[in-house]
Scaffold this motif. Sequence first.
Motif, mmCIF file in Angstrom:
data_model
loop_
_atom_site.group_PDB
_atom_site.id
_atom_site.type_symbol
_atom_site.label_atom_id
_atom_site.label_comp_id
_atom_site.label_asym_id
_atom_site.label_seq_id
_atom_site.Cartn_x
_atom_site.Cartn_y
_atom_site.Cartn_z
ATOM 1 N N ASN A 164 44.265 41.497 37.898
ATOM 2 C CA ASN A 164 43.719 42.041 39.154
ATOM 3 C C ASN A 164 42.811 43.237 38.928
ATOM 4 O OD1 ASN A 164 44.934 40.245 41.153
ATOM 5 N ND2 ASN A 164 46.851 41.038 40.346
ATOM 6 N N GLN A 175 38.036 32.765 36.494
ATOM 7 C CA GLN A 175 38.267 33.551 37.721
ATOM 8 C C GLN A 175 37.067 33.447 38.658
ATOM 9 O OE1 GLN A 175 39.645 37.617 37.306
ATOM 10 N NE2 GLN A 175 40.633 37.152 35.365
ATOM 11 N N VAL A 192 36.976 32.262 42.551
ATOM 12 C CA VAL A 192 36.381 33.040 43.647
ATOM 13 C C VAL A 192 35.346 32.174 44.380
ATOM 14 C CG1 VAL A 192 34.850 34.989 44.170
ATOM 15 C CG2 VAL A 192 36.816 35.320 42.663
ATOM 16 N N TYR A 208 40.597 40.439 46.421
ATOM 17 C CA TYR A 208 40.043 40.495 45.059
ATOM 18 C C TYR A 208 38.688 41.204 45.035
ATOM 19 C CZ TYR A 208 37.899 36.250 46.982
ATOM 20 O OH TYR A 208 37.264 35.355 47.792
ATOM 21 N N LYS A 219 35.415 44.851 42.444
ATOM 22 C CA LYS A 219 34.322 44.167 41.753
ATOM 23 C C LYS A 219 33.123 45.057 41.424
ATOM 24 C CE LYS A 219 36.253 40.176 41.275
ATOM 25 N NZ LYS A 219 37.648 40.623 41.236
#
Length: 398
Positions: free
Chosen positions: A34, A260, A264, A363, A367
Amino acid sequence: MNINYTAQDQAFREEVRTFLQQELPTDIACKVKNDKYLDRSDYVTWNRILFDKGWSTPSWPQQYGGCTWSAIQKYIFEEECFLAGAPRIWPFGIGMVGPVIYTFGSEEQKARFLPGIRSGDVWWCQGFSEPNAGSDLASLNTRAVRDGDHYVVNGQKTWTTMGQYADWIFCLVRTDPEAKKQQGISFLVFDMKTPGITVRPVITADGAHEVNEVFFDNVRVPVDQRIGEENKGWDYAKFLLDHERTGIARVGAIKDRIAQLKAVATRETRQGQPLLCDPLFRLRLAELEVEFKAHELTNLRMLAGAGHGKVPGKIASVLKIRGSELVQKTEALMTEAVGIYALPFVPQARTDSWDGAPIGPDYAGSKAAVYLNSMKYSIFGGSNEIQKTIIAKELLTL
Ligand SMILES: Cc1cc2nc3c(=O)[nH]c(=O)nc-3n(C[C@H](O)[C@H](O)[C@H](O)COP(=O)(O)OP(=O)(O)OC[C@H]3O[C@@H](n4cnc5c(N)ncnc54)[C@H](O)[C@@H]3O)c2cc1C
């Protein structure tokens, strides 16, 4: 080149997977997956688990605690660790100063330092770069003047990664200011609690405290903490930097991140459709995957060569450049996939205790900070421009 894994390698992969399923603490893996910051205890805990299994120093010679694994098996281990969300082993002890000590250190130094490096109980940092000595490292100015059976060290290091956690530092210092610049350098190791050391944080563009400035003011270092010969430190530094560069391909990490990214892009929608159905996005993802596949195969080619006794040589520079570029490309595409929710810069979202309201999907918060953090990969370990010069020199002198 045969790119299929042997039955033995596949069995090894299964063994590593089982070990990771059983031993990797879930809370630590969750933090890694994460994008949360890990603290010192997370790294030390994982290093200790690997040490207890006998797997903390697979690349070391067996006599110092290394494994009998082939180059391919070391790669499989690294890849599985990344895919499972294991923290990376900090390179400064096991990957850098350890090999210098077992190669150039005295028997007394090996007995004194190697056990703490293998177990991870002693945290090391790297004191090479200075404000006026980065790419041109041999211009370093930190002075060590002999005073009986001590050196007195004065000067400043910078960009010292995780220096705030470090118990010990390995340092390049100038012991002969009259000699040609590469010839007057020595390699010292010392305790970070020695009087006269000040560590100050440098906060990077992503809001993280990862690097530091370290100041030395009349720091007294016993002469028996010099590794190897006086004024030969540059040879040991070059040996160490070769070790630093080969670990920098980051194949497992990029593979995990692309997986990942696909997850997404499956969840994110544009005009009611999953982003993964957008032909332009698919094209860019496909390009990234093709480039990654080429990188993975180049890495495997190097490992296959190493298995037959070939020295990696300048291919390490190729892997460093491509690895760092692909990390940055993947993070850029990830940021685009998250879309407007990646715009707010929320560095706190990377702390485990953050309970702020998510601005978009959970999430998304980390970023922008992770994207900014990825910029470092083309700088450290010898900047990409310097690696290109190394490759060009090799080709032009053929
Ligand atoms: C996140 C991070 C962590 C780091 N951790 C550590 C650490 O733990 N310990 C440590 O000792 N150091 C560490 N470093 C320092 C790192 O090794 C240096 O930043 C790197 O060597 C570049 O040096 P510099 O920053 O002084 O840049 P400079 O050498 O000043 O370079 C500036 C720019 O000019 C380019 N350039 C310089 N010379 C040439 C040339 N001859 N030809 C073409 N282009 C050139 C470079 O590529 C770069 O783009 C870290 C750096 C970063 C960013």
